[in-house]
Design a protein around this motif. Structure first.
Motif, mmCIF file in Angstrom:
data_model
loop_
_atom_site.group_PDB
_atom_site.id
_atom_site.type_symbol
_atom_site.label_atom_id
_atom_site.label_comp_id
_atom_site.label_asym_id
_atom_site.label_seq_id
_atom_site.Cartn_x
_atom_site.Cartn_y
_atom_site.Cartn_z
ATOM 1 N N ARG A 1 38.280 34.858 41.715
ATOM 2 C CA ARG A 1 39.576 35.141 42.104
ATOM 3 C C ARG A 1 39.628 34.373 43.556
ATOM 4 N N HIS A 2 38.492 34.500 44.241
ATOM 5 C CA HIS A 2 38.369 33.458 45.562
ATOM 6 C C HIS A 2 39.090 32.225 45.405
ATOM 7 N N VAL A 3 38.484 31.467 44.150
ATOM 8 C CA VAL A 3 38.975 30.173 43.963
ATOM 9 C C VAL A 3 40.609 30.270 43.632
ATOM 10 N N ASP A 4 40.859 31.212 42.824
ATOM 11 C CA ASP A 4 42.240 31.238 42.386
ATOM 12 C C ASP A 4 43.238 31.428 43.557
ATOM 13 N N ARG A 5 42.773 32.055 44.708
ATOM 14 C CA ARG A 5 43.476 32.342 45.795
ATOM 15 C C ARG A 5 43.547 31.108 46.675
ATOM 16 N N LYS A 6 42.717 30.395 46.511
ATOM 17 C CA LYS A 6 42.619 28.973 47.276
ATOM 18 C C LYS A 6 42.052 29.351 48.721
ATOM 19 N N LEU A 7 41.191 30.292 48.810
ATOM 20 C CA LEU A 7 40.556 30.732 50.034
ATOM 21 C C LEU A 7 39.369 29.881 50.414
ATOM 22 N N PRO A 8 39.012 29.743 51.538
ATOM 23 C CA PRO A 8 38.142 28.673 52.164
ATOM 24 C C PRO A 8 36.744 29.133 51.650
ATOM 25 N N GLU A 9 35.850 28.231 51.603
ATOM 26 C CA GLU A 9 34.316 28.193 51.194
ATOM 27 C C GLU A 9 33.373 28.484 52.466
ATOM 28 N N LYS A 10 34.188 28.439 53.662
ATOM 29 C CA LYS A 10 33.089 28.660 54.681
ATOM 30 C C LYS A 10 33.876 29.916 55.638
#
Length: 273
Positions: free
Chosen positions: A129-138
């Protein structure tokens, strides 16, 4: 800087939750009292049923209460008190010490650290879901709220004494009063938004004393009724802990720059040694 200001700074820093040690619980110094005695308790944050005692600082909590046969009332500590609770108990029966925090925030520096946290609690769906929401990785910001209870028996056990729902968003409820009879297996139900939460990974910690390796951890899954059963036959302290993750509200995103919101439910009780 004056001594008073230095003390306030120290108290504030000492009360900031540890970045990767989220567990929070209420730890009475004694779980069974004579009527007229005082509930003395620490609010602790740490890991594996070991943690630092926190000062009584109202800026961090929404509710801090005692519920007994007299009703429901706020803890009457003063800012900076340690232990956080020292309350006279004049009413016999089962008493509940209850705490609900205000949202706080922790930042994970990268996805590896965030992944370690969510996978530990079987919340792996969060990563996709983090990826789907295009949230940062840092610099991943997570807000969190604690919902904690401790059960204390004051005086003789009464037939009507039992744990009860307090209306917390995330809450443990024991099926029976753990002080009523000698226990073997106990059951508890985990509630989320007023309904039992099934399929949740939870942890039951047991502390048998000060000797080495006294603390054990049992990982369980709630059943279709949100219930777990666990061994409570040993003398010592027990901590039930669970975590739930949701997407934050628009208001929380704005106020805490939060990408995620975790809720933590804990319950403690103890058999006299």
């Amino acid at each position: 800087m004056s001594f008073f200001k230095s003390l306030l700074v120290f108290m504030y820093i000492s009360s900031i939750p540890l970045a990767y040690a989220h567990e929070f619980w209420l730890e009475p110094h004694a779980y069974q009292l004579e009527t007229g005695g005082n509930i003395i308790a620490d609010a602790r944050v740490g890991q594996f049923f070991r943690g630092n005692a926190q000062y009584y600082l109202p800026k961090f909590f929404k509710q801090f209460e005692i519920i007994d046969n007299k009703g429901r009332r706020a803890v009457q500590s003063r800012v900076g008190d340690l232990p956080a609770v020292n309350e006279p108990m004049t009413q016999a029966g089962l008493a509940t010490l209850a705490y609900v925090s205000k949202p706080s925030r922790v930042t994970y520096e990268d996805m590896d650290k965030f992944s370690t946290f969510v996978e530990k609690h079987d919340l792996g769906w969060v990563l996709q879901r983090h990826v789907d929401r295009k949230l940062p990785e840092k610099e991943i910001n997570e807000a969190y709220v604690r919902h904690s209870k401790a059960l204390v028996q004051v005086g003789a056990v009464k037939s009507a004494d039992s744990d009860q729902r307090l209306g917390h968003l995330f809450e443990w409820v024991l099926a029976v009063n753990p002080y009523a009879v000698e226990q073997n297996n106990l059951s508890a139900v985990l509630y989320w938004q007023d309904a039992p939460l099934s399929g949740a990974t939870v942890r039951v910690f047991f502390d048998g004393g000060d000797k080495k390796d006294a603390i054990t951890e049992t990982i369980l899954i709630t059943d279709a009724q949100g219930r777990i059963e666990f061994d409570a036959s040993l003398l010592g302290e027990y901590l039930l802990n669970a975590v739930q993750m949701v997407e934050p509200s628009a208001a929380l995103k704005k106020s805490h720059n939060a990408m995620w919101l975790s809720h933590w439910a804990s319950l403690t009780f103890g058999q006299a040694q």
